[in-house]
Design an enzyme around this catalytic site. Structure first.
Site, PDB file in Angstrom:
ATOM      1  N   TYR A  14      -8.597  15.525  -6.546  1.00 40.11           N
ATOM      2  CA  TYR A  14      -8.122  15.191  -7.988  1.00 40.11           C
ATOM      3  C   TYR A  14      -6.779  15.827  -8.278  1.00 40.11           C
ATOM      4  O   TYR A  14      -5.734  15.848  -8.605  1.00 40.11           O
ATOM      5  CB  TYR A  14      -8.673  14.265  -9.185  1.00 40.11           C
TER       6      TYR A  14
ATOM      7  N   ASP B  17       0.947  -1.012  -0.147  1.00 40.07           N
ATOM      8  CA  ASP B  17      -0.445  -0.304   0.534  1.00 40.07           C
ATOM      9  C   ASP B  17       1.186   1.522   0.313  1.00 40.07           C
ATOM     10  O   ASP B  17       2.046   1.309   0.944  1.00 40.07           O
ATOM     11  CB  ASP B  17      -1.160  -0.012   0.805  1.00 40.07           C
TER      12      ASP B  17
ATOM     13  N   SER C  51      -1.638  14.382 -14.948  1.00 36.55           N
ATOM     14  CA  SER C  51      -2.482  14.279 -15.099  1.00 36.55           C
ATOM     15  C   SER C  51      -2.135  15.920 -15.603  1.00 36.55           C
ATOM     16  O   SER C  51      -2.231  16.116 -15.183  1.00 36.55           O
ATOM     17  CB  SER C  51      -3.464  13.616 -13.993  1.00 36.55           C
TER      18      SER C  51
ATOM     19  N   LYS D 123      -2.673  16.010  -8.279  1.00 39.19           N
ATOM     20  CA  LYS D 123      -1.752  16.159  -9.635  1.00 39.19           C
ATOM     21  C   LYS D 123      -0.418  17.306  -9.472  1.00 39.19           C
ATOM     22  O   LYS D 123       0.166  17.341 -10.123  1.00 39.19           O
ATOM     23  CB  LYS D 123      -2.768  15.340 -10.518  1.00 39.19           C
TER      24      LYS D 123
HETATM   25  N1  LIG Z   1      -7.108   6.712 -15.949  1.00 38.86           N
HETATM   26  C1  LIG Z   1      -6.459   7.287 -16.817  1.00 38.86           C
HETATM   27  O1  LIG Z   1      -7.418   8.439 -17.102  1.00 38.86           O
HETATM   28  C2  LIG Z   1      -5.586   8.550 -16.436  1.00 38.86           C
HETATM   29  C3  LIG Z   1      -5.273   9.655 -16.188  1.00 38.86           C
HETATM   30  C4  LIG Z   1      -4.961  10.909 -16.048  1.00 38.86           C
HETATM   31  C5  LIG Z   1      -4.085   9.857 -15.239  1.00 38.86           C
HETATM   32  N2  LIG Z   1      -4.307   9.036 -14.476  1.00 38.86           N
HETATM   33  C6  LIG Z   1      -3.260   8.123 -13.461  1.00 38.86           C
HETATM   34  O2  LIG Z   1      -2.702   7.072 -13.574  1.00 38.86           O
HETATM   35  C7  LIG Z   1      -2.124   6.228 -13.152  1.00 38.86           C
HETATM   36  C8  LIG Z   1      -2.977   5.376 -12.911  1.00 38.86           C
HETATM   37  O3  LIG Z   1      -3.871   4.686 -13.322  1.00 38.86           O
HETATM   38  P1  LIG Z   1      -4.674   3.641 -14.733  1.00 38.86           P
HETATM   39  O4  LIG Z   1      -5.896   5.070 -14.837  1.00 38.86           O
HETATM   40  O5  LIG Z   1      -3.943   3.169 -14.760  1.00 38.86           O
HETATM   41  O6  LIG Z   1      -5.977   3.178 -13.456  1.00 38.86           O
HETATM   42  P2  LIG Z   1      -6.332   1.255 -13.198  1.00 38.86           P
HETATM   43  O7  LIG Z   1      -7.087   2.253 -11.874  1.00 38.86           O
HETATM   44  O8  LIG Z   1      -6.409   0.890 -14.042  1.00 38.86           O
HETATM   45  O9  LIG Z   1      -4.967   1.453 -11.471  1.00 38.86           O
HETATM   46  C9  LIG Z   1      -3.902   2.109 -10.919  1.00 38.86           C
HETATM   47  C10 LIG Z   1      -3.650   1.239  -9.806  1.00 38.86           C
HETATM   48  O10 LIG Z   1      -3.545   1.421  -8.354  1.00 38.86           O
HETATM   49  C11 LIG Z   1      -3.404   0.525  -7.737  1.00 38.86           C
HETATM   50  N3  LIG Z   1      -3.650   1.587  -6.095  1.00 38.86           N
HETATM   51  C12 LIG Z   1      -4.712   2.048  -5.390  1.00 38.86           C
HETATM   52  N4  LIG Z   1      -4.359   2.712  -4.606  1.00 38.86           N
HETATM   53  C13 LIG Z   1      -3.029   1.749  -3.538  1.00 38.86           C
HETATM   54  C14 LIG Z   1      -2.102   1.962  -3.277  1.00 38.86           C
HETATM   55  N5  LIG Z   1      -2.719   2.977  -1.523  1.00 38.86           N
HETATM   56  N6  LIG Z   1      -1.041   1.528  -3.045  1.00 38.86           N
HETATM   57  C15 LIG Z   1      -0.618   0.866  -4.689  1.00 38.86           C
HETATM   58  N7  LIG Z   1      -1.232   0.223  -4.999  1.00 38.86           N
HETATM   59  C16 LIG Z   1      -2.284   0.903  -5.137  1.00 38.86           C
HETATM   60  C17 LIG Z   1      -4.889   0.071  -7.263  1.00 38.86           C
HETATM   61  O11 LIG Z   1      -4.961  -1.498  -7.263  1.00 38.86           O
HETATM   62  C18 LIG Z   1      -4.747  -0.391  -9.103  1.00 38.86           C
HETATM   63  O12 LIG Z   1      -4.346  -1.341  -9.974  1.00 38.86           O
HETATM   64  C19 LIG Z   1      -3.032   6.809 -11.480  1.00 38.86           C
HETATM   65  O13 LIG Z   1      -1.997   7.918 -10.624  1.00 38.86           O
HETATM   66  C20 LIG Z   1      -3.761   7.572 -12.232  1.00 38.86           C
HETATM   67  O14 LIG Z   1      -4.223   9.946 -11.708  1.00 38.86           O
HETATM   68  C21 LIG Z   1      -4.769   8.069 -15.199  1.00 38.86           C
END
Ligand SMILES: NC(=O)c1ccc[n+]([C@@H]2O[C@H](COP(=O)([O-])OP(=O)(O)OC[C@H]3O[C@@H](n4cnc5c(N)ncnc54)[C@H](O)[C@@H]3O)[C@@H](O)[C@H]2O)c1
Length: 253
Positions: free
Chosen positions: A155, A62, A142, A159
């Site tokens: 959020y 975590d 982001s 970021k």
């Molecule tokens: N998907 C989008 O549109 C988008 C856009 C911009 C930025 N992001 C960023 O990209 C990153 C990855 O997100 P994603 O889109 O792949 O989403 P996702 O939900 O597929 O993956 C996020 C992962 O983080 C893990 N996680 C969450 N809390 C945690 C913790 N406390 N400890 C360890 N693991 C933890 C979850 O279990 C999950 O596997 C994030 O930082 C998100 O904010 C996503």
């Protein structure tokens, strides 16, 4: 192979951007510690890497816990002898709503994962990299940090904090030969996407509305970020530090 024998930790690698990046880094020759609070998902990513002939191990952690961050850094260095890349990618989204409807618990959870989680990763990874006099600390920010939209203030602020942290840490790390870089993805096809749209599932109308705001006319696939992360981790990116790289099809223009 652009990352041959490098050692990488990727957090949030059970899913989405983290999983795609762990796979891409392993394909380029890196040993990857696949870290997530979702242990089954982390193991599934490792299986995919191994099936493709790569080297990886899974660790449940975590990122909001100091001891977990310390443990993954120690595990990677004990198993593979050094640490070249720490990708602080784990994050949580926000349901679209005005500030007055966001409760304090939501603020604490978002900042705990998206800001403190990154800060803790850096606290334990950077001393190792500084001693080695090489390494990259990479952060998923982001486009919300650069061009926030209504209804995503908590959020976006989280970021924004890590984009500033990127610059501050880049200055501290540079004299030691260590780089710190952020990536700012536009909306990306991962399990997180429906939350940003305040939907249980992405529907064609919401998708079309979002896509219309992206000059290149599509959203990211996780692979778009994975390719950027591989480039940033490679020797070809040796002069890039303190930057926040937009991978957004022109969305922030
Ligand atoms: N998907 C989008 O549109 C988008 C856009 C911009 C930025 N992001 C960023 O990209 C990153 C990855 O997100 P994603 O889109 O792949 O989403 P996702 O939900 O597929 O993956 C996020 C992962 O983080 C893990 N996680 C969450 N809390 C945690 C913790 N406390 N400890 C360890 N693991 C933890 C979850 O279990 C999950 O596997 C994030 O930082 C998100 O904010 C996503």
């Amino acid at each position: 192979m652009r990352l041959k024998d490098k050692v990488a930790i990727v957090t949030g690698a059970a899913s989405g951007i983290g999983a795609a990046t762990a796979l891409a880094m392993a394909r380029e020759g890196a040993h990857v510690l696949v870290v997530d609070v979702n242990e089954a998902g982390a193991k599934a990513t490792v299986e995919q890497i191994e099936k493709a002939g790569g080297q990886a191990a899974a660790a449940r952690a975590d990122v909001t816990r100091a001891a977990d961050n310390q443990a993954v850094v120690e595990r990677a260095t004990a198993q593979w002898g050094r640490l070249d890349v720490f990708y602080a990618n784990a994050g949580v989204p926000q349901w679209k709503m005005d500030l007055e409807d966001v409760d304090e618990k939501t603020f604490d959870q978002i900042f705990s994962v998206n800001v403190k989680g990154v800060w803790l990763g850096a606290k334990y990874a950077l001393p190792v990299m500084k001693r080695q006099r090489r390494g990259l600390f990479l952060i998923t920010a982001s486009t919300a940090a650069i061009r926030p939209r209504p209804g995503g203030q908590t959020y976006a602020a989280s970021k924004g904090a890590v984009v500033t942290l990127t610059k501050a840490l880049a200055l501290e790390a540079a004299p030691h030969g260590v780089r710190v870089v952020a990536i700012a993805p536009v909306a990306t096809h991962t399990p997180m996407l429906p939350t940003f749209m305040s939907k249980k599932e992405v529907d064609a109308e919401s998708l079309a509305q979002y896509v219309a705001t992206v000059p290149l006319g599509r959203l990211n696939q996780p692979q778009d970020i994975a390719e950027t992360a591989v480039f940033l981790a490679s020797d070809a990116a040796a002069m890039i530090t303190g930057s926040c790289i937009e991978v957004d099809g022109g969305r922030c223009i």
